[in-house]
Every structure is written in structure tokens, then in C-alpha cells.
Design a protein around this motif. Sequence first.
Motif, PDB file in Angstrom:
ATOM      1  N   ILE A   1       0.837  -1.199   0.000  1.00  0.00           N
ATOM      2  CA  ILE A   1       0.000   0.000   0.000  1.00  0.00           C
ATOM      3  C   ILE A   1       0.872   1.249   0.000  1.00  0.00           C
ATOM      4  N   PRO A   2       1.075   1.851  -1.186  1.00  0.00           N
ATOM      5  CA  PRO A   2       1.828   3.115  -1.230  1.00  0.00           C
ATOM      6  C   PRO A   2       1.013   4.212  -0.561  1.00  0.00           C
ATOM      7  N   ARG A   3       1.696   5.112   0.173  1.00  0.00           N
ATOM      8  CA  ARG A   3       0.990   6.172   0.893  1.00  0.00           C
ATOM      9  C   ARG A   3       1.064   7.452   0.082  1.00  0.00           C
ATOM     10  N   VAL A   4       0.194   7.547  -0.908  1.00  0.00           N
ATOM     11  CA  VAL A   4       0.224   8.739  -1.761  1.00  0.00           C
ATOM     12  C   VAL A   4      -0.949   9.678  -1.498  1.00  0.00           C
ATOM     13  N   THR A   5      -1.975   9.192  -0.813  1.00  0.00           N
ATOM     14  CA  THR A   5      -3.084  10.078  -0.446  1.00  0.00           C
ATOM     15  C   THR A   5      -3.301   9.971   1.059  1.00  0.00           C
ATOM     16  N   MET A   6      -3.890  11.004   1.638  1.00  0.00           N
ATOM     17  CA  MET A   6      -4.172  11.003   3.074  1.00  0.00           C
ATOM     18  C   MET A   6      -5.593  10.502   3.301  1.00  0.00           C
ATOM     19  N   MET A   7      -5.799   9.754   4.382  1.00  0.00           N
ATOM     20  CA  MET A   7      -7.161   9.432   4.779  1.00  0.00           C
ATOM     21  C   MET A   7      -7.755  10.706   5.366  1.00  0.00           C
ATOM     22  N   ALA A   8      -8.845  11.186   4.823  1.00  0.00           N
ATOM     23  CA  ALA A   8      -9.434  12.438   5.300  1.00  0.00           C
ATOM     24  C   ALA A   8     -10.804  12.175   5.924  1.00  0.00           C
ATOM     25  N   GLY A   9     -11.512  13.264   6.187  1.00  0.00           N
ATOM     26  CA  GLY A   9     -12.780  13.176   6.925  1.00  0.00           C
ATOM     27  C   GLY A   9     -13.768  12.191   6.335  1.00  0.00           C
ATOM     28  N   PHE A  10     -13.937  12.230   5.023  1.00  0.00           N
ATOM     29  CA  PHE A  10     -14.936  11.349   4.421  1.00  0.00           C
ATOM     30  C   PHE A  10     -14.578   9.873   4.651  1.00  0.00           C
ATOM     31  N   GLU A  11     -13.292   9.536   4.420  1.00  0.00           N
ATOM     32  CA  GLU A  11     -12.850   8.146   4.593  1.00  0.00           C
ATOM     33  C   GLU A  11     -12.996   7.713   6.054  1.00  0.00           C
ATOM     34  N   LEU A  12     -12.543   8.601   6.965  1.00  0.00           N
ATOM     35  CA  LEU A  12     -12.617   8.256   8.394  1.00  0.00           C
ATOM     36  C   LEU A  12     -14.068   8.143   8.847  1.00  0.00           C
ATOM     37  N   GLY A  13     -14.921   9.028   8.319  1.00  0.00           N
ATOM     38  CA  GLY A  13     -16.312   9.055   8.761  1.00  0.00           C
ATOM     39  C   GLY A  13     -17.143   7.941   8.170  1.00  0.00           C
ATOM     40  N   SER A  14     -16.895   7.621   6.909  1.00  0.00           N
ATOM     41  CA  SER A  14     -17.800   6.713   6.217  1.00  0.00           C
ATOM     42  C   SER A  14     -17.224   5.311   6.026  1.00  0.00           C
ATOM     43  N   GLY A  15     -15.913   5.201   6.074  1.00  0.00           N
ATOM     44  CA  GLY A  15     -15.293   3.913   5.762  1.00  0.00           C
ATOM     45  C   GLY A  15     -15.243   3.679   4.256  1.00  0.00           C
ATOM     46  N   TYR A  16     -15.741   4.642   3.450  1.00  0.00           N
ATOM     47  CA  TYR A  16     -15.639   4.549   1.983  1.00  0.00           C
ATOM     48  C   TYR A  16     -14.347   5.235   1.562  1.00  0.00           C
ATOM     49  N   PHE A  17     -13.793   4.755   0.479  1.00  0.00           N
ATOM     50  CA  PHE A  17     -12.546   5.338  -0.001  1.00  0.00           C
ATOM     51  C   PHE A  17     -12.729   5.913  -1.396  1.00  0.00           C
ATOM     52  N   ILE A  18     -12.165   7.125  -1.581  1.00  0.00           N
ATOM     53  CA  ILE A  18     -12.172   7.692  -2.933  1.00  0.00           C
ATOM     54  C   ILE A  18     -10.780   7.462  -3.502  1.00  0.00           C
ATOM     55  N   ASN A  19     -10.695   6.624  -4.509  1.00  0.00           N
ATOM     56  CA  ASN A  19      -9.409   6.278  -5.101  1.00  0.00           C
ATOM     57  C   ASN A  19      -9.283   6.979  -6.450  1.00  0.00           C
ATOM     58  N   PRO A  20      -8.369   7.978  -6.539  1.00  0.00           N
ATOM     59  CA  PRO A  20      -8.273   8.732  -7.795  1.00  0.00           C
ATOM     60  C   PRO A  20      -7.613   7.961  -8.942  1.00  0.00           C
TER      61      PRO A  20
END
Length: 330
Positions: free
Chosen positions: A285-304
Amino acid sequence: MARPNEFAAGAKATQSAIPPTEPLSSESCPFCVGHEALTPPAIATDPAGATDHWLVRVVPNKFPALEPAATPRSMEASCWGQVLPGLGTHEVVIESNQHVERTGEISVEQLTSVLRIYRQRLVELARDGRWRYAQVFKNVGKSGGASLAHLHSQILATATVPTTIKTELDHAARHAQATGRCLFCDLIERERSEGVRIVSDEAGVVVLCPFASRLPYETWVLPTAHDSHFEDSSDEMLAALAAKLHAIVKVMEEQLPEAAYNYLIHTAPFDSLRGPHYHWHVEIIPRVTMMAGFELGSGYFINPVSPEKAAAALKRMQLESTSARTLPMS
Ligand SMILES: [Zn+2]
Ligand SMILES: [Zn+2]
Ligand SMILES: [Zn+2]
């Protein structure tokens, strides 16, 4: 990042050996050859019993996230329900006797030796009888959680099966019950028939960017022959795995900002049967994006970066491994 003594046992960050942010040169690095006295005595070495001419060295973590106890598997009852005490062991695998920071700087043979020592430790931790699971993982780079530059990975043995493994086990068990087949073997077949998310598929090891992956360039490495327990792997399998892992991690180290990434081995709990209920694999798992509010709040991930695009880019980058091009970020 918290210092090791700021948390109660079980809630500590998995830092290794020294507090973070302390700059270290090879002269003061406790993991360099000749500095063995700066770490606790070795638990295992390759070659076995080596005191100075070692290739790989396993030592107890000086600041363990978990600690063994006289009464393993006990749980404390409280108003919060059952509270799991921080029971376990925490080991550091020093992957080179030289002060190198990247997997790309060690040879495939050296990485094979590291994988063999993971296998040896898992066999021994399983034999111990107190632990149900051992998580092998690697933190590289600041955002990957690494506190010490010298190339190393960690092994945390626990008296319980971690939640992520339990979730994967439950899915796989339901699939095995319904179909009689392994979920991961079926996943490999499906990915092979579609082809678009496979980075490489040879020598008994498949590398793929999984469908609906959570994070950009999340990559899985799986043995193509079914095997539930990593510690059952043959020398040949570990050599093939090392070659693939080395190739893919080297690309990430060359192409990703500050080379921050994690990899981890998912394997069946020690006490589970050998069967179609699980299939060990490595997740990178490369760390190229930060887990932000939406990910922490919803458990859904936005993968660009779609896994199809990630697989194509990684495949291309592997072929041109030392090029200066960078991985696309959208
Ligand atoms: Zn060092
Ligand atoms: Zn399988
Ligand atoms: Zn997994």
C-alpha cells in the motif's frame, strides 16, 4: 506521531527501536553491523547463530506495542465490555547489515533471506502456543510510519485474530461454504480472464491491483497455487515471491513521493485448518493520499487512480525500472 510511552499497552504506535524523528547516521544506527550491543540480543539470524557476520537479524522491539503476559488470552471485563489487553510479542527484522533504506538497494537473494526468516519466525511463534496470529509488516517513509531509516520490518504476534484478517476470513469462509472453492483462487481466475488489473503472472506468483481497491496503486501479490498459511511456503515459492516483491517495491520506491509505503502479509491464523478458507497474500500500500474526513467518517474510499490504470502503469514502470517518469496520480 506519539512517542512509545504515551500510550497504554495495546494502543501504542508500531514504531521500532527508537523514538521517531531522531536523525541517525550509520555511526549511531543500532541496526548497522558492529552495533549489535545497541539492541537486545537476537531472536534469530541468518545464518543461524551468527553474531557479527549476519545477513538478517531479528531482535525484540525495544518499545513493543504489545507485551507477553503470564496469563495469555485473558480478557478484562469492564464497563466497556470485554477489553483486550495488549498481549503479544513485537519483533524487528533488520533486513541488511548495511545502512540501506530501500528494498531496491538490497538484492533479490537478500530479500529471499528476509522472507525465509519471516517463515521461520511464524513457525516458531505458532509453536509457542500463546499466539493465534502474527502480523508481518513493513513501514517505509514518514507517512508510512517508519521511525528508523535502516531497512527493517516488524512482526507482531497476537493472542487474538486481528479484525481485518477476521473480515477476510469470514468472506472467504462464506464463499468456500457456498461454492467449495477458495475465494482468492477464484479471484485470480477472474482477474486472469479479464487481464486488465494484472501486473505480472509468472513463476507461481501473480501481482495484481485488486478490483475496487481502496488506495492508489494498492497491489496484491499472491501464490497462484492454493496455500492458506505463509509459513508452509517452500524455498522455491519464497524465492519467486522475493523476485516479484522486489520488482514492484523498487518501482514504487523510484516513482512515488518520498517512497512512503507499507506492505503486509495476510495469512491464516496459526490454529486454523489447512483448507480453502484462506489464501495467504502480500498487500502493498503506497501512501500517496491522506485518509481524510470522508474516509474516516464513512469507511468509503475515494481512489483517484483506477486499479486498471495502476496495473498498466506498474507494468510499464517495471519494464523501464530506472526511468525518471512518475506514476500518474489521476
Ligand atoms: Zn543502520
Ligand atoms: Zn486459494
Ligand atoms: Zn488481505
